[in-house]
Scaffold this motif. Structure first.
Motif, PDB file in Angstrom:
ATOM      1  N   GLY A 313       7.397   6.905   3.319  1.00  0.00           N
ATOM      2  CA  GLY A 313       7.883   5.624   3.819  1.00  0.00           C
ATOM      3  C   GLY A 313       7.467   4.468   2.925  1.00  0.00           C
ATOM      4  N   HIS A 314       7.814   3.274   3.359  1.00  0.00           N
ATOM      5  CA  HIS A 314       7.583   2.075   2.551  1.00  0.00           C
ATOM      6  C   HIS A 314       6.371   1.280   3.031  1.00  0.00           C
ATOM      7  CE1 HIS A 314      11.365   3.175   0.880  1.00  0.00           C
ATOM      8  NE2 HIS A 314      12.096   2.729   1.880  1.00  0.00           N
ATOM      9  N   LEU A 315       5.422   1.975   3.631  1.00  0.00           N
ATOM     10  CA  LEU A 315       4.226   1.320   4.144  1.00  0.00           C
ATOM     11  C   LEU A 315       3.365   0.763   3.016  1.00  0.00           C
ATOM     12  CD1 LEU A 315       2.361   0.883   6.709  1.00  0.00           C
ATOM     13  CD2 LEU A 315       1.257   3.032   6.023  1.00  0.00           C
ATOM     14  N   THR A 316       2.928  -0.467   3.184  1.00  0.00           N
ATOM     15  CA  THR A 316       1.962  -1.068   2.268  1.00  0.00           C
ATOM     16  C   THR A 316       0.575  -0.942   2.883  1.00  0.00           C
ATOM     17  OG1 THR A 316       3.559  -2.625   1.363  1.00  0.00           O
ATOM     18  CG2 THR A 316       1.239  -3.202   1.140  1.00  0.00           C
ATOM     19  N   ALA A 317      -0.371  -0.369   2.132  1.00  0.00           N
ATOM     20  CA  ALA A 317      -1.719  -0.126   2.651  1.00  0.00           C
ATOM     21  C   ALA A 317      -2.747  -0.544   1.611  1.00  0.00           C
ATOM     22  CB  ALA A 317      -1.880   1.356   3.004  1.00  0.00           C
ATOM     23  N   PRO A 318      -3.002  -1.844   1.490  1.00  0.00           N
ATOM     24  CA  PRO A 318      -3.890  -2.328   0.430  1.00  0.00           C
ATOM     25  C   PRO A 318      -5.313  -1.807   0.524  1.00  0.00           C
ATOM     26  CG  PRO A 318      -3.384  -4.069   2.021  1.00  0.00           C
ATOM     27  CD  PRO A 318      -2.480  -2.939   2.325  1.00  0.00           C
ATOM     28  N   ASN A 319      -5.820  -1.596   1.736  1.00  0.00           N
ATOM     29  CA  ASN A 319      -7.190  -1.110   1.879  1.00  0.00           C
ATOM     30  C   ASN A 319      -7.310   0.384   1.594  1.00  0.00           C
ATOM     31  OD1 ASN A 319      -8.140  -3.660   2.616  1.00  0.00           O
ATOM     32  ND2 ASN A 319      -7.699  -3.303   4.788  1.00  0.00           N
ATOM     33  N   ALA A 320      -6.204   1.089   1.663  1.00  0.00           N
ATOM     34  CA  ALA A 320      -6.217   2.523   1.376  1.00  0.00           C
ATOM     35  C   ALA A 320      -5.890   2.803  -0.084  1.00  0.00           C
ATOM     36  CB  ALA A 320      -5.233   3.250   2.285  1.00  0.00           C
ATOM     37  N   PHE A 321      -4.936   2.045  -0.657  1.00  0.00           N
ATOM     38  CA  PHE A 321      -4.456   2.345  -2.000  1.00  0.00           C
ATOM     39  C   PHE A 321      -4.829   1.306  -3.052  1.00  0.00           C
ATOM     40  CE2 PHE A 321      -0.976   4.298   0.749  1.00  0.00           C
ATOM     41  CZ  PHE A 321      -1.605   5.538   0.785  1.00  0.00           C
ATOM     42  N   GLY A 322      -5.429   0.221  -2.619  1.00  0.00           N
ATOM     43  CA  GLY A 322      -5.948  -0.761  -3.567  1.00  0.00           C
ATOM     44  C   GLY A 322      -4.929  -1.724  -4.125  1.00  0.00           C
ATOM     45  N   ASN A 323      -3.703  -1.721  -3.590  1.00  0.00           N
ATOM     46  CA  ASN A 323      -2.685  -2.666  -4.050  1.00  0.00           C
ATOM     47  C   ASN A 323      -1.614  -2.829  -2.974  1.00  0.00           C
ATOM     48  OD1 ASN A 323      -0.795  -0.423  -4.339  1.00  0.00           O
ATOM     49  ND2 ASN A 323      -1.867   0.076  -6.232  1.00  0.00           N
ATOM     50  N   ASP A 324      -0.633  -3.681  -3.246  1.00  0.00           N
ATOM     51  CA  ASP A 324       0.408  -3.972  -2.272  1.00  0.00           C
ATOM     52  C   ASP A 324       1.714  -3.215  -2.543  1.00  0.00           C
ATOM     53  OD1 ASP A 324      -1.188  -5.763  -0.856  1.00  0.00           O
ATOM     54  OD2 ASP A 324      -0.642  -7.445  -2.166  1.00  0.00           O
ATOM     55  N   VAL A 325       1.667  -2.205  -3.400  1.00  0.00           N
ATOM     56  CA  VAL A 325       2.870  -1.432  -3.714  1.00  0.00           C
ATOM     57  C   VAL A 325       3.224  -0.535  -2.528  1.00  0.00           C
ATOM     58  CG1 VAL A 325       3.896   0.230  -5.300  1.00  0.00           C
ATOM     59  CG2 VAL A 325       2.244  -1.451  -6.150  1.00  0.00           C
ATOM     60  N   PRO A 326       4.465  -0.549  -2.065  1.00  0.00           N
ATOM     61  CA  PRO A 326       4.857   0.345  -0.971  1.00  0.00           C
ATOM     62  C   PRO A 326       4.562   1.798  -1.309  1.00  0.00           C
ATOM     63  CG  PRO A 326       6.593  -1.267  -1.413  1.00  0.00           C
ATOM     64  CD  PRO A 326       5.583  -1.424  -2.508  1.00  0.00           C
ATOM     65  N   ALA A 327       4.210   2.587  -0.310  1.00  0.00           N
ATOM     66  CA  ALA A 327       3.810   3.982  -0.537  1.00  0.00           C
ATOM     67  C   ALA A 327       4.876   4.767  -1.289  1.00  0.00           C
ATOM     68  CB  ALA A 327       3.508   4.653   0.803  1.00  0.00           C
ATOM     69  N   SER A 328       6.149   4.531  -1.022  1.00  0.00           N
ATOM     70  CA  SER A 328       7.235   5.278  -1.665  1.00  0.00           C
ATOM     71  C   SER A 328       7.276   5.077  -3.170  1.00  0.00           C
ATOM     72  CB  SER A 328       8.582   4.861  -1.064  1.00  0.00           C
ATOM     73  OG  SER A 328       8.743   3.449  -1.178  1.00  0.00           O
ATOM     74  N   LEU A 329       6.679   3.985  -3.649  1.00  0.00           N
ATOM     75  CA  LEU A 329       6.677   3.663  -5.079  1.00  0.00           C
ATOM     76  C   LEU A 329       5.275   3.705  -5.677  1.00  0.00           C
ATOM     77  CD1 LEU A 329       9.005   0.485  -4.916  1.00  0.00           C
ATOM     78  CD2 LEU A 329       9.693   2.891  -5.080  1.00  0.00           C
ATOM     79  N   ASN A 330       4.333   4.226  -4.909  1.00  0.00           N
ATOM     80  CA  ASN A 330       2.913   4.096  -5.249  1.00  0.00           C
ATOM     81  C   ASN A 330       2.299   5.445  -5.651  1.00  0.00           C
ATOM     82  OD1 ASN A 330       0.182   3.381  -5.359  1.00  0.00           O
ATOM     83  ND2 ASN A 330       0.395   1.933  -3.655  1.00  0.00           N
ATOM     84  N   PRO A 331       1.880   5.612  -6.903  1.00  0.00           N
ATOM     85  CA  PRO A 331       1.239   6.869  -7.316  1.00  0.00           C
ATOM     86  C   PRO A 331       0.002   7.224  -6.492  1.00  0.00           C
ATOM     87  CG  PRO A 331       1.755   5.516  -9.242  1.00  0.00           C
ATOM     88  CD  PRO A 331       1.983   4.658  -8.029  1.00  0.00           C
ATOM     89  N   ALA A 332      -0.714   6.191  -6.000  1.00  0.00           N
ATOM     90  CA  ALA A 332      -1.902   6.461  -5.194  1.00  0.00           C
ATOM     91  C   ALA A 332      -1.548   7.182  -3.905  1.00  0.00           C
ATOM     92  CB  ALA A 332      -2.630   5.150  -4.882  1.00  0.00           C
ATOM     93  N   ALA A 333      -0.349   6.908  -3.379  1.00  0.00           N
ATOM     94  CA  ALA A 333       0.092   7.557  -2.141  1.00  0.00           C
ATOM     95  C   ALA A 333       0.710   8.917  -2.411  1.00  0.00           C
ATOM     96  CB  ALA A 333       1.092   6.660  -1.405  1.00  0.00           C
ATOM     97  N   VAL A 334       1.601   8.989  -3.404  1.00  0.00           N
ATOM     98  CA  VAL A 334       2.371  10.218  -3.629  1.00  0.00           C
ATOM     99  C   VAL A 334       1.594  11.229  -4.467  1.00  0.00           C
ATOM    100  CG1 VAL A 334       4.549  11.177  -4.454  1.00  0.00           C
ATOM    101  CG2 VAL A 334       4.514   8.875  -3.461  1.00  0.00           C
ATOM    102  N   THR A 335       1.189  10.826  -5.662  1.00  0.00           N
ATOM    103  CA  THR A 335       0.531  11.768  -6.570  1.00  0.00           C
ATOM    104  C   THR A 335      -0.914  12.048  -6.159  1.00  0.00           C
ATOM    105  OG1 THR A 335       1.940  11.141  -8.434  1.00  0.00           O
ATOM    106  CG2 THR A 335      -0.161  12.176  -8.954  1.00  0.00           C
ATOM    107  N   ASP A 336      -1.664  10.996  -5.889  1.00  0.00           N
ATOM    108  CA  ASP A 336      -3.088  11.188  -5.601  1.00  0.00           C
ATOM    109  C   ASP A 336      -3.334  11.762  -4.205  1.00  0.00           C
ATOM    110  OD1 ASP A 336      -3.465  10.089  -8.088  1.00  0.00           O
ATOM    111  OD2 ASP A 336      -4.046   8.104  -7.347  1.00  0.00           O
ATOM    112  N   LEU A 337      -2.682  11.185  -3.202  1.00  0.00           N
ATOM    113  CA  LEU A 337      -2.967  11.599  -1.823  1.00  0.00           C
ATOM    114  C   LEU A 337      -2.130  12.798  -1.384  1.00  0.00           C
ATOM    115  CD1 LEU A 337      -4.509  11.133   0.788  1.00  0.00           C
ATOM    116  CD2 LEU A 337      -2.788   9.401   1.437  1.00  0.00           C
ATOM    117  N   LEU A 338      -0.811  12.661  -1.440  1.00  0.00           N
ATOM    118  CA  LEU A 338       0.055  13.732  -0.930  1.00  0.00           C
ATOM    119  C   LEU A 338      -0.008  14.984  -1.799  1.00  0.00           C
ATOM    120  CD1 LEU A 338       2.155  14.754   1.068  1.00  0.00           C
ATOM    121  CD2 LEU A 338       3.918  13.541  -0.242  1.00  0.00           C
ATOM    122  N   ARG A 339       0.159  14.800  -3.098  1.00  0.00           N
ATOM    123  CA  ARG A 339       0.130  15.957  -4.005  1.00  0.00           C
ATOM    124  C   ARG A 339      -1.312  16.434  -4.238  1.00  0.00           C
ATOM    125  NH1 ARG A 339       5.161  18.090  -4.249  1.00  0.00           N
ATOM    126  NH2 ARG A 339       6.665  16.846  -5.415  1.00  0.00           N
TER     127      ARG A 339
END
Length: 423
Positions: A313-339
């Motif tokens: 999804g397009h959730l923004t989680a600055p305290n979890a990922f360290g920036n305001d990039v939506p999760a769908s476009l965020n390597p911290a969400a997709v590559t680091d966390l999910l993968r």
């Protein structure tokens, strides 16, 4: 005669002649005897083999051992290698039929669809209620589209739909189909019975397969926040992470039993968030540790149940990922966390990139590139498909996005499609 000769009573010339003839006769007998000792008597047919004699072994070569069947990885590699760069990039997109045909509302697949898929052999098509008029019309439209896709690049389409049940149902309850709506997942969750969730998934998956769909964007894996205000209240199985996890896991199994790919959504969990990503950014202040004990639990359960696809999804989680990039476009969400952390190896698809949460953050030509750089395999419904497609091609040509990165996703996509054909 010999005695007469000895006595001298036979003329000398006759005696000499007689002795010579006698010598010749004796010599001929010796030669014939020698010949008979060295050769076998001739038969009537010299080339006929004696059936009583042992025959030499056959010289016909044994048939070659059959080659071992190619593995799924090997067949996928062959298919992927046969694609051009343009075809590989097109495979990364799942779009509406209108996005490539430029018709107002697509309710059939004819020459326009054939030409569109030849030009842009996309990875998949997604249909909405406006496209689906009846069972026969839907089957024909999907079957024709699949034929055109195979002709274009030798691969089938992922044919998807949002069929969660309840408020998100394109077919169940549609007047053109004699198929009842299974109801909201909130009511299924209230039964506290995972077998109910599995049965619902098998029912949905069964009628989707019958119509020609092979992908359902369900189950919703979000945890509801406040049922009175949460936009996901009716779509979520409930407020308890453990309960939602059990229901999601059961539905993954149910869809698999029905033979349809399913998709856990919306990673990392948008239940309980304020706002609507269709309109603009949605934000959580949760830390990564807080996500781990709450929102991530149903996705971990889905992965454990072998879910084939996860939608980010397009959730923004600055305290979890360290920036305001939506999760769908965020390597911290997709590559680091999910993968990385969760170890998911299946297909990752974005939520629709036509939503306001993405449009407010980047342009259409940038969105697809950012999603792929973040680690997604499939780009869903960009705001402007032609612009997003060209943006990815340009990024590969410029070296911003490597072809190796494209190939990683194409391999996952092709493997999923080949596995579907075998099921």
């Amino acid at each position: 005669m010999y005695g007469l000769i000895a006595q001298g009573k036979v003329p000398r010339t006759l005696a000499v002649t007689t002795l010579a003839l006698t010598a010749l006769i004796l010599l001929a007998g010796c030669v014939a005897s020698a010949a008979n000792e060295d050769s076998e008597p001739a038969t009537e047919f010299d080339n006929v083999e004696d059936p009583h004699q042992p025959q030499p072994p056959s010289t016909v070569p044994a048939p070659a051992a059959p080659k071992p069947a190619l593995t799924l990885d090997e067949r996928a590699a062959e298919k992927a290698a046969a694609l051009t760069l343009e075809q590989k990039v097109a495979q990364l997109f799942v779009v509406t039929p209108e996005a490539i045909t430029e018709v107002g509302t697509a309710t059939q697949a004819g020459e326009a669809t054939k030409e569109a898929l030849a030009a842009y052999p996309v990875g998949g098509l997604v249909y909405f209620k406006k496209n689906l008029l009846s069972a026969d019309q839907t089957r024909e439209m999907i079957a024709n589209s699949q034929t055109y896709a195979q002709d274009a690049c030798g691969l089938p389409l992922l044919v998807g739909v949002d069929e969660e049940g309840g408020t998100v149902s394109r077919i169940g309850g549609n007047p053109g189909f004699a198929i009842p709506n299974v109801g909201n997942m909130a009511d299924v969750g209230a039964t506290n019975d995972p077998t109910q969730a599995q049965a619902v998934a098998q029912t949905i998956g069964g009628y989707l397969c019958d119509l020609g769909f092979n992908l359902n964007f369900a189950p919703d894996s979000d945890i509801c926040g406040n049922p009175a205000t949460d936009v996901m209240a009716l779509r979520s199985f409930g407020t308890d992470p453990a309960l939602v996890s059990d229901m999601v896991s059961a539905q993954v199994k149910g869809f698999a039993n029905a033979g349809v790919l399913c998709c856990a959504k919306h990673f990392p969990g948008i239940g309980g968030m304020t706002g609507d990503s269709h309109e603009g950014a949605i934000v959580t202040q949760n830390t990564l540790d807080e996500l781990r004990i709450g929102e991530l639990a149903p996705f971990e359960a889905a992965i454990e149940a072998d879910v084939p696809m996860v939608m980010v999804g397009h959730l923004t989680a600055p305290n979890a990922f360290g920036n305001d990039v939506p999760a769908s476009l965020n390597p911290a969400a997709v590559t680091d966390l999910l993968r990385g952390e969760l170890g998911f190896q299946g297909l990752v698809i974005t939520d629709s990139l036509s939503m306001g949460a993405v449009g407010d953050f980047c342009t259409p030509d940038q969105a697809g590139v950012m999603a792929l750089l973040a680690g997604a395999d499939l780009v869903l419904m960009p705001e402007d498909f032609a612009s997003a497609y060209r943006g990815v091609l340009d990024a590969v040509c410029a070296g911003t996005l490597s072809e190796d990165r494209i190939d990683q996703s194409v391999m996952r996509i092709v493997k999923a499609k080949l596995a579907l054909d075998e099921s």
